[in-house]
Design a protein around this motif. Structure first.
Motif, PDB file in Angstrom:
ATOM      1  N   TYR A   1       0.502   4.117  -2.808  1.00 57.41           N
ATOM      2  CA  TYR A   1       0.337   5.784  -2.388  1.00 57.41           C
ATOM      3  C   TYR A   1       1.529   6.500  -2.643  1.00 57.41           C
TER       4      TYR A   1
ATOM      5  N   THR B   1       0.904  -1.237   0.118  1.00 58.66           N
ATOM      6  CA  THR B   1      -0.063  -0.224   0.014  1.00 58.66           C
ATOM      7  C   THR B   1       0.783   1.125   0.120  1.00 58.66           C
ATOM      8  N   LYS B   2       2.005   1.404   0.745  1.00 59.10           N
ATOM      9  CA  LYS B   2       2.779   2.348   0.858  1.00 59.10           C
ATOM     10  C   LYS B   2       3.298   2.667  -0.605  1.00 59.10           C
TER      11      LYS B   2
ATOM     12  N   LYS C   1      -6.399   5.390   4.020  1.00 56.52           N
ATOM     13  CA  LYS C   1      -5.796   5.527   2.955  1.00 56.52           C
ATOM     14  C   LYS C   1      -6.300   6.582   1.882  1.00 56.52           C
ATOM     15  N   SER C   2      -7.593   6.496   1.873  1.00 50.10           N
ATOM     16  CA  SER C   2      -8.401   7.374   0.879  1.00 50.10           C
ATOM     17  C   SER C   2      -9.234   8.353   1.532  1.00 50.10           C
TER      18      SER C   2
ATOM     19  N   GLY D   1      -5.214  11.114  -8.459  1.00 47.81           N
ATOM     20  CA  GLY D   1      -3.724  10.694  -8.246  1.00 47.81           C
ATOM     21  C   GLY D   1      -3.219   9.562  -9.391  1.00 47.81           C
TER      22      GLY D   1
ATOM     23  N   GLY E   1      -0.427   8.762  -4.471  1.00 47.58           N
ATOM     24  CA  GLY E   1      -0.884   9.665  -3.282  1.00 47.58           C
ATOM     25  C   GLY E   1      -0.471  10.987  -3.407  1.00 47.58           C
TER      26      GLY E   1
ATOM     27  N   ASN F   1      -0.606  11.944   3.325  1.00 53.84           N
ATOM     28  CA  ASN F   1       0.722  11.210   2.391  1.00 53.84           C
ATOM     29  C   ASN F   1      -0.097  10.814   1.285  1.00 53.84           C
ATOM     30  N   SER F   2      -1.140  10.157   1.544  1.00 49.16           N
ATOM     31  CA  SER F   2      -1.934   9.413   0.441  1.00 49.16           C
ATOM     32  C   SER F   2      -3.133  10.124  -0.027  1.00 49.16           C
ATOM     33  N   SER F   3      -3.483  11.205   0.719  1.00 50.41           N
ATOM     34  CA  SER F   3      -5.071  11.717   0.222  1.00 50.41           C
ATOM     35  C   SER F   3      -4.873  13.013  -0.098  1.00 50.41           C
TER      36      SER F   3
END
Lengths: 721, 344
Positions: free
Chosen positions: A384, A380-381, B209-210, B65, A388, B172-174
């Motif tokens: 993203y 997942t890292k 994450k989202s 993204g 991300g 960092n992801s969203s």
């Protein structure tokens, strides 16, 4: 040698002189009436093709030569032709010469589109001319099938694994701010959030490499043991519902991602059915315990146990009962027989199942995404880091290198554990023993493990099926067909039947692509396995490792690397179905290889030697001796590649296009939008279709018939993986 | 045997080449659209556009993204024409990297000031098509059951009674969560904002994450409160879940959903037709029919009644140019990671 020489020579000229050399492109509308490679070079439209034409004269001249001279000429022309073909492809891009220096040397040129059908055929022909030549020089005991197969596998892995992966890994060394490339590379690879061990000291969190390894190891062990338990139940006990059990263990493998995660949340989440029931009965406070390691482990065990089972069942069934009978004749008790004979022979299966579970867990993206909570894993890292808010492909590449190294580590450890022992149990000798019964307590404990797990899986699937028929799962449980109507509506209009549902389009594409890629994947995988187990050649270890590469690299990285590599000439494939098929072949091939390797190491070489002594060539031996004995592995390989082509997500997110949309990317969109009903309905349809697909595969491939008796009914033993 | 092998090879090659040959054919007038809003909305837009212009649209839906990463990867030989929808920051980044084309639509004058400002700060490489304010969504059942006060302000969220009840995405992801981070920095000042986030950390049960995930989680009762874009909360309300959407009392930041023309795309003329059409009032009213409740950027387009009206929400003067730039983003995200992200 004569016939294959002529054949590939004709093919080479067919590709060069007759078929269109480039992919059709609106940008390069040549005046050349028939845009084959020959016409393009003769008319001067693309002078860089002339060297290929010249090289192609060589193998024709070689027809006149004899013996080693002819072989040498073939090798030379194959090499020179491939070099000329690659060189022109990389030197002349869309906008002319790829390097400014060439502009000065040869003057500006117009540029060219990507390589097309003609180039593809010519490239294959040149490759096989080369391998025919090599065989003529005595390589691989002069066996043209073997040299050709090695050439085919090596070159396709170079083109479709190495080339794209090199693109993205090079990204780890792109300069960052004022850091030079090398410094940035080192900084990215040694970042504290990858390697930190702070959690051991009780402060902060551990690096993502450690957390990923931890969860992958657990998943590997759990899935291997569960897979073994199910394999033993299915083959060594007289459990009455074996067929149902097998079906159940195969279900999770045909379940699209996210679905298991969603079902687990709706059962064990803070507001889940089970959680609420427990809090009602026992007054426990409902918590979010499932989010994090427990959730990831549970869903991964559900998802990957079937793969372990598919690997293990072939192995358990393949173990020769006569060895066990021999042990018992020598007055070993059941436990001793199991411990000293059966268990050691299970080792290739255990090692391969663990390796697959470990790597699958590392690469798994959907489950950690849904249930990971604050537990970070590499996959997942990496996703993203690419998509991300950071948009840092360099970091993604560095993380991908770490993930790759972990997989290499697991691979090495597996090799070490298996060592150089022999695991052969299928030989040409008569082998009519009865498999030894399992020790009583072992039988009890595998039942204790397998049956509750099977019941749990069953429950989960009943719920999933149910979820597609209710208005809003978990909120409004009244019956509806709305989700199926939205997705799969049909109507009779003026033009006859109309596919009005929103999901039809992606469903048809998905099935088509899965149907094309599954046989290709299984074929490539088993061919590779044959080369690994049955042939010896220099660089075999490196070769084996190369085949594992694409499996170990997370889907997101593969997806982006395929765009980077195949968006521009020489190979321009983005937006087509070919890129999806290729991605599936090379991504899913490793499982076919593992299944094939494990199964083939059980088959006694003397069978091959026997066939060879009777003057059958390698190809014939493969077809008549090895393939029939490999049926369970073929089924596993076909099933796995078919199913994975339907259920994979992260790799294809970047590769789908408007005309070639896939089911999973549609489902992910619905999940993101919170529309679980349609997502689950679509998944249920896919599950049913994949189930039918598996039955079809089993019917086509057929069963392996070993002359073994089953203790229960003395009928020929049946294998259905 | 040899011919058998050859047949099989040929068959495989034919299968591959059938697809190969099928690629790259150009239709009469067509458009490749990268769409970064919800699928229903994308589909409704495409249908309406094709009905009006007859242009055949090949649409791919991906998150903003993912689309940005794809446009970056394809930049040597772009395959898409228009990138429509999705939060503004990646559009600004694409503009910064020169991946998108400069274009001034004749409809620019009809747009809301914030939409025009988006065009100005990107030197006309992108434009605002809708806006959505940041807010909270909370599950009324959980709040009632646990007897929690209803959250109304940013300051409420750090109260100890909300311990373990708040969800927000990882910035960092969203992009959603990055907007929240930048909003707090602009609202409170940088140091107080990080102090606030450290306090908030004690109440956060998960950094998802989202960006929209906290809204789904609140709707399903997996968390009490989520910090999300308000329109994502409204979607859950319309879906029948027991949630309420609030605008923070101190004021809040917002996103500008944007549209860009991809530089070097294969159908530049059709792309401009889409661009002008997508800014028209009629096209902008399609969103509400597809369960999307953002505020349209054309002043002539009706704001859907369900949408949290930007007139009643106290909006801060969000500096998109500054907080959308790569350097500032990297710095803030780095600081968040070292002070908050790595402490979990």
């Amino acid at each position: 040698m004569n016939r294959s020489h002529v054949l590939w020579l004709v093919a080479a000229w067919l590709g060069f002189a007759v078929l269109p050399w480039h992919v059709p492109s609106s940008r390069f509308a040549h005046e050349v009436p028939w845009p084959s490679g020959l016409m393009l070079s003769l008319t001067g439209a693309e002078p860089w093709l002339v060297p290929i034409a010249l090289v192609l004269v060589l193998p024709a001249m070689a027809l006149a030569a004899e013996g080693i001279g002819r072989a040498n000429l073939l090798v030379a022309s194959g090499c020179a032709g491939l070099v000329a073909l690659l060189a022109q492809g990389f030197l002349v891009g869309l906008d002319g010469w790829a390097f400014a220096a060439l502009d000065e040397a040869f003057g500006a040129v117009e540029g060219q589109a990507g390589l097309g059908l003609g180039a593809l055929v010519t490239a294959f022909a040149l490759l096989f001319l080369l391998t025919t030549g090599l065989a003529g020089r005595g390589a691989m005991k002069g066996d043209r099938f073997t040299t050709g197969a090695i050439g085919l596998v090596v070159s396709s892995i170079l083109v479709f694994v190495f080339f794209p992966v090199a693109h993205i890994l090079a990204g780890a060394a792109t300069p960052d701010g004022d850091m030079s490339g090398m410094a940035a590379f080192v900084a990215r690879l040694t970042a504290a959030d990858i390697w930190s061990l702070a959690c051991l000291a009780g402060e902060g969190r551990c690096g993502v490499a450690w957390t990923s390894v931890f969860v992958a190891t657990l998943t590997g062990i759990v899935t291997t043991l569960l897979g073994l338990a199910f394999a033993l139940v299915a083959t060594r006990t007289n459990f009455p519902f074996k067929r149902a059990l097998r079906l159940l263990t195969v279900l999770p493998i045909i379940t699209p991602p996210f679905v298991i995660g969603l079902a687990v949340i709706l059962l064990f989440g803070r507001n889940g059915t089970v959680t609420l029931a427990l809090s009602d009965w026992f007054g426990l406070t409902s918590t979010r315990w499932i989010y994090g390691l427990p959730g990831i482990l549970l869903t991964q065990a559900l998802a990957f146990t079937p793969i372990a089972f598919l690997v293990m069942v072939g192995i358990v069934q393949g173990i020769s009962p006569s060895m066990e009978e021999a042990a018992q004749t020598l007055r070993a008790d059941r436990w001793r027989t199991f411990r000293r004979v059966t268990w050691p022979l299970l080792r290739p299966g255990l090692a391969n199942a663990f390796l697959i579970g470990f790597i699958e867990s590392l690469a798994d993206f959907g489950n950690p995404l849904v249930l990971g909570g604050n537990y970070e894993v590499l996959s997942t890292k990496i996703f993203y880091a690419v998509v991300g808010a950071q948009h840092d492909p360099g970091r993604a590449a560095a993380l991908a290198i770490v993930l790759l190294s972990l997989c290499i580590g697991a691979f090495m450890a597996q090799r070490l554990w298996l060592g150089r022992r022999s695991y052969t149990t299928m030989s040409g000798k008569g082998d009519a023993g009865l498999p030894a019964a399992l020790p009583g307590w072992l039988k009890a404990s595998i039942y204790a493990v397998a049956l509750p797990w099977a019941a749990f899986t069953f429950l989960l699937y009943v719920l999933i099926l149910f979820g597609g028929f209710v208005v809003n799962w978990g909120r409004d449980n009244s019956f509806t067909l709305r989700h199926y109507e939205t997705g799969f509506g049909l109507a009779w209009g003026e033009h006859g039947l109309q596919w009005t549902g929103r999901a039809w389009n992606s469903l048809f594409t998905t099935l088509e692509i899965a149907a094309v890629s599954a046989p290709l994947t299984a074929g490539m995988g088993l061919l590779t396995a044959y080369l690994l187990v049955r042939q010896r050649f220099a660089g075999q270890g490196a070769f084996e490792f190369m085949t594992l590469l694409s499996f170990a690299i997370p889907g997101t990285v593969i997806g982006v690397s395929y765009i980077l590599a195949y968006n521009e000439p020489p190979v321009e494939l983005t937006g087509t179905a070919v890129i999806l098929v290729l991605c599936f072949i090379f991504r899913n091939m490793p499982v076919s290889i593992r299944a094939g390797v494990a199964a083939m190491s059980q088959i006694d070489r003397s069978l091959d030697e026997c066939a060879l002594t009777l003057r059958s060539g390698s190809a014939r031996t493969v077809r008549r001796v090895i393939i029939p004995l490999l049926r369970p592995a073929i089924v596993a390989a076909l099933v796995y590649s078919f199913v994975r082509a339907i259920t994979s997500v992260s790799a294809v997110i970047f590769l789908v296009s408007a005309r070639h949309d896939l089911a999973t990317s549609y489902i992910v969109g619905r999940v993101e939008a919170g529309d679980f009903g349609l997502a689950i309905a679509y998944s249920s349809v896919l599950i049913v279709l994949m189930g039918l697909g598996i039955l079809f595969i089993q019917w086509i491939v057929g069963e392996r018939r070993l002359s073994r008796r089953s203790s229960a009914d003395l009928k020929p033993f049946k294998v259905t993986a | 045997m040899r011919s058998n092998r050859f047949n099989r090879t040929l068959m495989a090659a034919a299968a591959v080449s059938a697809f190969w040959a099928g690629s790259g054919q150009a239709a009469a007038e067509s458009l490749t659209l990268y769409c970064s809003v919800q699928e229903e909305w994308c589909q409704a837009m495409v249908n309406a556009f094709t009905a009006e212009t007859g242009i055949d649209v090949a649409m791919t839906r991906k998150s903003s993204g993912e689309t940005f990463a794809q446009i970056q990867a394809e930049s040597g030989n772009p395959k898409g024409d228009v990138w429509w929808g999705g939060t503004g920051d990646p559009h600004l980044q694409a503009a910064e990297e020169g991946l998108t084309e400069e274009y001034q639509s004749p409809r620019l004058a009809e747009l809301q000031p914030w939409a025009r400002q988006q065009a100005e700060s990107s030197k006309s490489r992108t434009v605002g098509i809708y806006a959505g304010a940041l807010g909270f969504v909370y599950n009324t059942e959980i709040v009632a059951e646990k007897k929690l006060p209803e959250p109304a302000c940013w300051a409420d969220l750090v109260k100890p009674e909300y311990k373990g009840e708040i969800q927000i995405a990882n910035p960092n992801s969203s992009g959603t969560s990055y907007t929240a981070l930048a909003t707090l920095v602009q609202l409170l000042g940088e140091q107080p904002a990080f102090d606030y986030l450290a306090q908030l950390n004690a109440n956060v049960n998960q950094y998802t994450k989202s960006g929209a995930a906290p809204a789904t989680a609140a709707a399903r009762g997996e968390t009490a409160i989520g910090i999300v874009f308000m329109h994502d909360g409204v979607t859950q309300v319309v879906g029948g879940f027991p949630v309420k959407v609030v605008a923070p009392c101190e004021g809040t930041g917002y996103e500008i959903g944007s549209m860009s023309l991809i530089k070097g795309g294969p159908n530049p003329d059709a792309a401009k037709k889409w661009y002008d059409w997508a800014l028209s009032p009629a096209a902008q009213e399609i969103g509400a029919t597809a369960n999307s409740f953002q505020v349209p950027s054309n002043t002539g387009a009706k704001t859907p009644p369900e949408a949290p009206s930007l007139d009643t929400v106290k909006l801060i003067d969000y500096d998109f140019a500054k907080y959308g730039s790569s350097d500032e983003r990297k710095r803030l995200l780095g600081r968040w990671d070292s002070e908050i992200g790595s402490k979990n």
